[in-house]
Design a protein around this motif. Sequence first.
Motif, PDB file in Angstrom:
ATOM      1  N   ILE A 116     125.014  54.897  41.334  1.00 47.68           N
ATOM      2  CA  ILE A 116     126.100  54.297  41.193  1.00 47.68           C
ATOM      3  C   ILE A 116     125.907  54.091  43.115  1.00 47.68           C
ATOM      4  CG2 ILE A 116     128.648  54.451  41.781  1.00 47.68           C
ATOM      5  CD1 ILE A 116     128.607  55.229  38.965  1.00 47.68           C
ATOM      6  N   THR A 117     125.317  55.475  43.631  1.00 47.74           N
ATOM      7  CA  THR A 117     125.544  55.288  45.216  1.00 47.74           C
ATOM      8  C   THR A 117     123.922  54.833  46.207  1.00 47.74           C
ATOM      9  OG1 THR A 117     125.234  58.096  45.948  1.00 47.74           O
ATOM     10  CG2 THR A 117     127.413  56.998  44.925  1.00 47.74           C
ATOM     11  N   SER A 118     123.196  54.635  45.165  1.00 45.93           N
ATOM     12  CA  SER A 118     121.562  54.526  45.575  1.00 45.93           C
ATOM     13  C   SER A 118     121.469  53.181  45.775  1.00 45.93           C
ATOM     14  CB  SER A 118     120.865  55.305  45.534  1.00 45.93           C
ATOM     15  OG  SER A 118     120.246  55.396  43.811  1.00 45.93           O
ATOM     16  N   ASN A 119     120.283  52.440  45.969  1.00 47.29           N
ATOM     17  CA  ASN A 119     119.722  51.314  45.923  1.00 47.29           C
ATOM     18  C   ASN A 119     118.566  51.214  45.615  1.00 47.29           C
ATOM     19  OD1 ASN A 119     119.277  48.496  45.013  1.00 47.29           O
ATOM     20  ND2 ASN A 119     121.679  48.015  47.167  1.00 47.29           N
ATOM     21  N   GLY A 120     117.450  50.257  44.937  1.00 52.39           N
ATOM     22  CA  GLY A 120     116.195  50.023  45.253  1.00 52.39           C
ATOM     23  C   GLY A 120     115.250  51.227  44.737  1.00 52.39           C
ATOM     24  N   GLU A 121     114.534  52.002  45.017  1.00 54.59           N
ATOM     25  CA  GLU A 121     113.436  52.713  44.898  1.00 54.59           C
ATOM     26  C   GLU A 121     113.971  54.349  44.720  1.00 54.59           C
ATOM     27  OE1 GLU A 121     110.501  53.653  47.871  1.00 54.59           O
ATOM     28  OE2 GLU A 121     109.359  51.210  47.027  1.00 54.59           O
ATOM     29  N   ALA A 122     114.999  54.945  45.371  1.00 63.35           N
ATOM     30  CA  ALA A 122     115.424  55.224  45.992  1.00 63.35           C
ATOM     31  C   ALA A 122     117.026  55.668  43.775  1.00 63.35           C
ATOM     32  CB  ALA A 122     116.478  56.242  46.552  1.00 63.35           C
ATOM     33  N   GLN A 123     116.949  54.053  43.824  1.00 61.90           N
ATOM     34  CA  GLN A 123     117.880  54.196  42.755  1.00 61.90           C
ATOM     35  C   GLN A 123     117.539  54.570  41.374  1.00 61.90           C
ATOM     36  OE1 GLN A 123     119.301  50.621  41.492  1.00 61.90           O
ATOM     37  NE2 GLN A 123     121.566  51.506  40.977  1.00 61.90           N
ATOM     38  N   GLU A 124     115.760  53.627  41.514  1.00 59.70           N
ATOM     39  CA  GLU A 124     114.974  53.462  40.547  1.00 59.70           C
ATOM     40  C   GLU A 124     114.222  55.173  40.295  1.00 59.70           C
ATOM     41  OE1 GLU A 124     110.217  52.196  39.098  1.00 59.70           O
ATOM     42  OE2 GLU A 124     111.332  51.513  40.696  1.00 59.70           O
ATOM     43  N   LYS A 125     114.190  56.224  41.316  1.00 64.90           N
ATOM     44  CA  LYS A 125     114.242  57.551  40.903  1.00 64.90           C
ATOM     45  C   LYS A 125     115.205  58.416  40.145  1.00 64.90           C
ATOM     46  CE  LYS A 125     112.491  61.580  43.824  1.00 64.90           C
ATOM     47  NZ  LYS A 125     113.923  62.088  43.427  1.00 64.90           N
ATOM     48  N   ASN A 126     116.430  58.106  40.816  1.00 62.74           N
ATOM     49  CA  ASN A 126     117.247  58.856  40.781  1.00 62.74           C
ATOM     50  C   ASN A 126     117.815  58.124  38.791  1.00 62.74           C
ATOM     51  OD1 ASN A 126     118.094  59.780  42.790  1.00 62.74           O
ATOM     52  ND2 ASN A 126     119.076  57.878  43.358  1.00 62.74           N
ATOM     53  N   THR A 127     117.908  56.821  38.227  1.00 65.39           N
ATOM     54  CA  THR A 127     117.690  56.698  37.662  1.00 65.39           C
ATOM     55  C   THR A 127     116.872  57.525  35.657  1.00 65.39           C
ATOM     56  OG1 THR A 127     118.473  54.882  37.647  1.00 65.39           O
ATOM     57  CG2 THR A 127     117.739  54.792  35.196  1.00 65.39           C
ATOM     58  N   ASN A 128     115.695  57.665  36.774  1.00 62.95           N
ATOM     59  CA  ASN A 128     114.215  57.858  35.714  1.00 62.95           C
ATOM     60  C   ASN A 128     114.511  59.902  35.836  1.00 62.95           C
ATOM     61  OD1 ASN A 128     113.004  55.733  35.296  1.00 62.95           O
ATOM     62  ND2 ASN A 128     111.881  55.925  36.980  1.00 62.95           N
ATOM     63  N   GLU A 129     115.214  60.312  36.275  1.00 65.05           N
ATOM     64  CA  GLU A 129     115.394  61.533  36.649  1.00 65.05           C
ATOM     65  C   GLU A 129     116.567  61.567  35.965  1.00 65.05           C
ATOM     66  OE1 GLU A 129     115.762  62.633  40.473  1.00 65.05           O
ATOM     67  OE2 GLU A 129     114.123  63.014  40.965  1.00 65.05           O
ATOM     68  N   LEU A 130     117.869  61.170  35.648  1.00 69.09           N
ATOM     69  CA  LEU A 130     118.639  61.026  34.526  1.00 69.09           C
ATOM     70  C   LEU A 130     118.415  61.072  32.999  1.00 69.09           C
ATOM     71  CD1 LEU A 130     121.293  61.244  33.509  1.00 69.09           C
ATOM     72  CD2 LEU A 130     122.157  59.030  33.777  1.00 69.09           C
ATOM     73  N   LEU A 131     117.627  59.950  32.571  1.00 67.18           N
ATOM     74  CA  LEU A 131     116.938  59.404  31.245  1.00 67.18           C
ATOM     75  C   LEU A 131     116.184  60.391  31.150  1.00 67.18           C
ATOM     76  CD1 LEU A 131     116.509  55.499  32.396  1.00 67.18           C
ATOM     77  CD2 LEU A 131     117.946  57.379  30.841  1.00 67.18           C
ATOM     78  N   GLN A 132     115.622  61.157  32.044  1.00 65.40           N
ATOM     79  CA  GLN A 132     114.639  62.841  31.140  1.00 65.40           C
ATOM     80  C   GLN A 132     115.394  64.172  31.360  1.00 65.40           C
ATOM     81  OE1 GLN A 132     111.715  63.105  34.577  1.00 65.40           O
ATOM     82  NE2 GLN A 132     110.909  61.544  34.054  1.00 65.40           N
ATOM     83  N   GLN A 133     116.111  63.669  31.589  1.00 63.38           N
ATOM     84  CA  GLN A 133     117.314  64.915  31.180  1.00 63.38           C
ATOM     85  C   GLN A 133     118.212  64.917  30.097  1.00 63.38           C
ATOM     86  OE1 GLN A 133     116.946  67.643  33.081  1.00 63.38           O
ATOM     87  NE2 GLN A 133     115.999  67.177  34.358  1.00 63.38           N
ATOM     88  N   MET A 134     118.616  63.277  30.264  1.00 61.48           N
ATOM     89  CA  MET A 134     118.701  63.027  29.476  1.00 61.48           C
ATOM     90  C   MET A 134     118.326  63.002  27.456  1.00 61.48           C
ATOM     91  SD  MET A 134     121.252  59.802  30.111  1.00 61.48           S
ATOM     92  CE  MET A 134     120.976  59.337  28.454  1.00 61.48           C
ATOM     93  N   ASP A 135     117.092  62.877  27.886  1.00 58.53           N
ATOM     94  CA  ASP A 135     116.381  63.450  26.692  1.00 58.53           C
ATOM     95  C   ASP A 135     115.965  64.226  26.172  1.00 58.53           C
ATOM     96  OD1 ASP A 135     114.885  60.544  26.694  1.00 58.53           O
ATOM     97  OD2 ASP A 135     113.099  60.764  27.746  1.00 58.53           O
ATOM     98  N   VAL A 136     116.071  66.033  27.310  1.00 52.58           N
ATOM     99  CA  VAL A 136     116.382  67.267  26.670  1.00 52.58           C
ATOM    100  C   VAL A 136     117.471  66.926  25.913  1.00 52.58           C
ATOM    101  CG1 VAL A 136     116.393  68.924  28.345  1.00 52.58           C
ATOM    102  CG2 VAL A 136     114.791  67.297  28.876  1.00 52.58           C
ATOM    103  N   PHE A 137     118.471  66.734  26.403  1.00 57.66           N
ATOM    104  CA  PHE A 137     119.640  66.760  26.017  1.00 57.66           C
ATOM    105  C   PHE A 137     119.912  66.313  24.755  1.00 57.66           C
ATOM    106  CE2 PHE A 137     124.863  65.730  25.817  1.00 57.66           C
ATOM    107  CZ  PHE A 137     124.604  67.077  26.237  1.00 57.66           C
ATOM    108  N   GLU A 138     119.351  65.398  24.548  1.00 52.71           N
ATOM    109  CA  GLU A 138     119.663  64.577  23.511  1.00 52.71           C
ATOM    110  C   GLU A 138     118.624  65.523  21.961  1.00 52.71           C
ATOM    111  OE1 GLU A 138     120.006  61.465  20.216  1.00 52.71           O
ATOM    112  OE2 GLU A 138     121.036  61.753  22.235  1.00 52.71           O
ATOM    113  N   GLU A 139     117.448  65.568  22.566  1.00 52.26           N
ATOM    114  CA  GLU A 139     116.943  66.988  21.438  1.00 52.26           C
ATOM    115  C   GLU A 139     117.086  67.581  21.461  1.00 52.26           C
ATOM    116  OE1 GLU A 139     113.984  67.312  19.279  1.00 52.26           O
ATOM    117  OE2 GLU A 139     114.658  65.696  20.075  1.00 52.26           O
ATOM    118  N   LYS A 140     117.929  68.550  21.943  1.00 52.88           N
ATOM    119  CA  LYS A 140     119.046  70.206  21.879  1.00 52.88           C
ATOM    120  C   LYS A 140     120.493  69.429  21.417  1.00 52.88           C
ATOM    121  CE  LYS A 140     116.506  72.471  23.882  1.00 52.88           C
ATOM    122  NZ  LYS A 140     114.917  73.323  23.278  1.00 52.88           N
ATOM    123  N   MET A 141     120.709  69.004  21.041  1.00 57.26           N
ATOM    124  CA  MET A 141     122.193  68.872  20.829  1.00 57.26           C
ATOM    125  C   MET A 141     122.050  68.775  19.340  1.00 57.26           C
ATOM    126  SD  MET A 141     124.199  69.069  23.063  1.00 57.26           S
ATOM    127  CE  MET A 141     123.855  70.356  23.358  1.00 57.26           C
TER     128      MET A 141
END
Length: 230
Positions: A116-141
Amino acid sequence: MEEEKEVKLHGMWASTYVKRVEVALRAKGIPYEYIEEDLSNKSQLLLRYNPVHKKVPVLVHNGNPIAESSVILEYIDETWKIAPRLLPDDPCQRAQVRFWASFIQQQLFEAIGRIITSNGEAQEKNTNELLQQMDVFEEKMKEFFPEGTQGIQNESIGLLDILVSATFSPYKIQEEIAGVKILDPKRHPIIYSWVTNMNQVPVMKELVPPHEKLLALLQFVRQNALKSST
């Protein structure tokens, strides 16, 4: 019940940390007085009750202040040992819930804040990191919900339910503000159904902040963060 007397909660209407505590109190049927704090002009009581961080929430029980939402949630569960229990009785299961509670806070909730507090490449990097962690969480849940998440109600809310709801319930506003997709039902069906079902639980519906008011606040937060980064 005698121990229910003099329960007060200092909070701020948009704070998801405060909402976590309110969900626990309401789900257990604990009456409390809510005191709205102006964080731009903090009350002397708040500064006295939480002199270290000077933040909400602060729970005051019979004059004794308890700060930090995670500490407050465990205090509530240990003091009012009535349904719903936020943590399992089994020590191993309790440790697992605490692990994933920490994961939700550090890897998911805080990541959304960075998006929410980033833009451009930084936001893209933050989004990819979140989705990867959500992948881990999804599988374990899948291990936690072998039969799905449809059975969650006021009387069965647990700590992970509260944290997942606090993190993802406003996902539509988060996506609108940030301009990115955060919660995709195809990629993360368990998280999506979990959030969808939690949004229908009566105690959760009671605590949803006004859409436009929350949207305006998050827009303000984002704009200020982007200005300060340039």
